[in-house]
Enzyme design. Structure first.
Site, mmCIF file in Angstrom:
data_model
loop_
_atom_site.group_PDB
_atom_site.id
_atom_site.type_symbol
_atom_site.label_atom_id
_atom_site.label_comp_id
_atom_site.label_asym_id
_atom_site.label_seq_id
_atom_site.Cartn_x
_atom_site.Cartn_y
_atom_site.Cartn_z
ATOM 1 N N PRO A 153 10.486 -9.267 4.072
ATOM 2 C CA PRO A 153 9.336 -9.409 3.449
ATOM 3 C C PRO A 153 8.192 -8.264 3.929
ATOM 4 O O PRO A 153 8.102 -8.263 5.070
ATOM 5 C CB PRO A 153 8.863 -10.641 3.648
ATOM 6 C CG PRO A 153 10.167 -11.559 3.867
ATOM 7 C CD PRO A 153 11.043 -10.595 4.698
ATOM 8 N N GLU A 154 7.525 -7.528 3.168
ATOM 9 C CA GLU A 154 6.527 -6.569 3.558
ATOM 10 C C GLU A 154 5.230 -7.318 3.116
ATOM 11 O O GLU A 154 5.009 -8.359 2.760
ATOM 12 C CB GLU A 154 6.866 -5.089 2.890
ATOM 13 C CG GLU A 154 8.015 -4.824 3.268
ATOM 14 C CD GLU A 154 8.478 -3.333 2.658
ATOM 15 O OE1 GLU A 154 7.494 -2.637 2.299
ATOM 16 O OE2 GLU A 154 9.483 -2.891 2.559
#
Length: 284
Positions: free
Chosen positions: A2-3
């Site tokens: 996840p960013e």
């Protein structure tokens, strides 16, 4: 992994459903999810029970709940972590690691298939940032982010521009996906030397980073599988808008040239060979 947009989607959900709630009980199903909390579960549980959640904050990919009394519950999603809000009687999901019972009868569940993420309690500084992540730079969506300082520090580096974007001590929250998308929009090749970037190129790059992340946030983030979800278990769909990342062999939306994939730092980089030609010695 996840960013920033994916983590921000989760933070917003926690802000809506958890802030203002008090933790009434804590169950640790897998102590491996407390590997960053060195004193272990025997310390973690009693220090958390009875605490009220004052706010939900984020810096880059790090997420934390500020607790009354001046501590934070720091959460790192790792490769597959999820923070889910559920009714207490809802069936337990697979890979459930930690459960926080809340005073409204619901539960905050930490689910992590690969156990690269985890939770820990940490002291906070004057800005309510956990001291353990004080070295992490501000991200481009932070109101206090200084674009001029970023540009100066970026151009002083002697590395490729994508490597610089992924350096969390320079700018946080930009990962592989959004780096490739932003570089495609400029356009710049990922190997372009930072010391040779023009001021207008840095300004354009930063502007596209902000735009790409903002668009991803509007669409709930990028979900390639069921791992990346918001607190209600819903997936984002920004992956349908990707122009470069993961598009190997597909026509470039700008010029039609097939997108190329290169190995990069044990991952991949996706570029248009025509729009983003590889620089010679870092220069065009």
């Amino acid at each position: 992994m996840p960013e920033l947009p994916e983590v921000e989607v989760v933070r917003r959900g926690l802000d809506t459903h958890v802030v203002g709630r008090t933790v009434t009980a804590v169950t640790v199903h897998d102590v491996r999810s407390l590997k960053r909390h060195l004193p272990g579960a025997a310390d973690f549980v009693p220090r958390l029970v009875g605490r009220r959640v004052a706010s939900a904050l984020r810096r880059g990919k790090y997420l934390w709940l500020v607790l009354d009394g001046g501590e934070a519950l720091l959460c790192h999603l790792g490769m597959s972590g999820q923070m889910l809000i559920s009714d207490a009687d809802a069936p337990a999901p697979r890979h459930l690691r930690i459960v926080l019972d809340l005073d409204d009868g619901r539960q905050l569940r930490f689910v992590d298939q690969r156990i690269f993420g985890g939770m820990m309690l940490a002291d906070v500084d004057d800005e309510q940032v956990p001291v353990t992540i004080g070295h992490i730079a501000r991200d481009p969506l932070d109101p206090a982010f200084d674009p001029d300082l970023f540009a100066t520090r970026l151009r002083r580096r002697r590395t490729g521009v994508k490597r610089a974007l992924l350096d969390q001590t320079l700018v946080s929250g930009v990962g592989n996906i959004y780096a490739d998308e932003s570089l495609w929009r400029v356009p710049l090749h990922y190997a372009r030397a930072t010391e040779n970037l023009r001021v207008r190129e840095v300004e354009s790059l930063l502007g596209h980073v902000v735009d790409v992340m903002g668009e991803a946030l509007e669409q709930g983030g990028t979900s390639f599988d069921a791992l990346y979800v918001n607190v209600n278990g819903q997936s984002g769909y920004f992956d349908r808008s990707l122009a470069a990342y993961g598009q190997e062999g597909e026509p470039c939306p700008r010029c039609g040239t097939p997108i190329r994939r290169d190995a990069f730092m044990n991952r991949s980089s996706f570029t248009c060979p025509r729009c983003q030609p590889r620089p010679r010695n870092g220069r065009f």
